[in-house]
Design an enzyme around this catalytic site. Structure first.
Site, PDB file in Angstrom:
ATOM      1  N   HIS A 234       2.335  -9.573   1.005  1.00  0.00           N
ATOM      2  CA  HIS A 234       1.452 -10.718   1.544  1.00  0.00           C
ATOM      3  C   HIS A 234       1.781 -12.031   1.000  1.00  0.00           C
ATOM      4  CE1 HIS A 234      -0.239  -9.339  -2.430  1.00  0.00           C
ATOM      5  NE2 HIS A 234      -0.616 -10.587  -2.581  1.00  0.00           N
TER       6      HIS A 234
ATOM      7  N   ARG B 119      -2.306  -0.054 -15.095  1.00  0.00           N
ATOM      8  CA  ARG B 119      -1.677  -1.555 -15.146  1.00  0.00           C
ATOM      9  C   ARG B 119      -2.921  -2.330 -15.135  1.00  0.00           C
ATOM     10  NH1 ARG B 119      -0.223  -5.451 -11.327  1.00  0.00           N
ATOM     11  NH2 ARG B 119       1.975  -6.300 -11.323  1.00  0.00           N
TER      12      ARG B 119
END
Length: 161
Positions: free
Chosen positions: A52, A124
């Protein structure tokens, strides 16, 4: 503390890109990506592994940044930030391995198509932030949650996974 961190990040973006006028904008959030096969995205914006361009998602973004809070290969597997060739949006040209304290700064425009590789295990953690050249979209009040709703993010937790 949070405002101090954002001001330091703003100064770094201004220095790196030679800017004199820049505003912090919303939303900003800590993203927690967990390697969990049973998780499925609730919206298209939860599909972080899809390529994106940030400005295509939120028009007032001019500069994007990530401050990594966890380490690839230690805290999680997968989850590399990958930039793609803007001419074909298929060919990877750069991969960034997160480690605590590392900052990734880039323009939010079409020259920087990117994705985060799927996190396959572990957790993460990243502080995601954006800056704008439009004073109209300045984020004035830190941590009140209202600005996040104003810019269309009803769930400002940033939890994905």
């Amino acid at each position: 503390f949070y405002e101090n961190v954002i001001q330091r990040l703003k100064a770094e973006v201004e220095r790196e890109f030679g800017l004199t006028t820049l505003w912090f904008t919303a939303p900003t959030f800590i993203t927690r990506l967990i390697g969990n096969e049973s998780w499925s995205p609730a919206t298209v914006h939860d599909q972080y592994w899809m390529m994106h361009v940030d400005k295509n998602n939120t028009e007032h973004y001019d500069f994007s940044g990530l401050l990594y809070l966890s380490e690839h290969g230690v805290d999680f597997e997968g989850g590399l930030l990958t930039f793609y060739d803007p001419d074909d949006e298929v060919t990877p040209v750069l991969e960034v391995a997160p480690r605590p304290g590392r900052i990734s700064l880039f323009t939010s425009s079409p020259e920087n198509p990117h994705a985060v590789n799927l996190v396959t295990s572990g957790r993460r953690l990243t502080l995601s932030f954006w800056f704008t050249c439009s004073q109209e979209h300045v984020f004035k009040n830190f941590l009140d949650g209202e600005v996040h709703r104003k810019f269309g993010n009803e769930d400002s937790t940033g939890d994905k996974g």
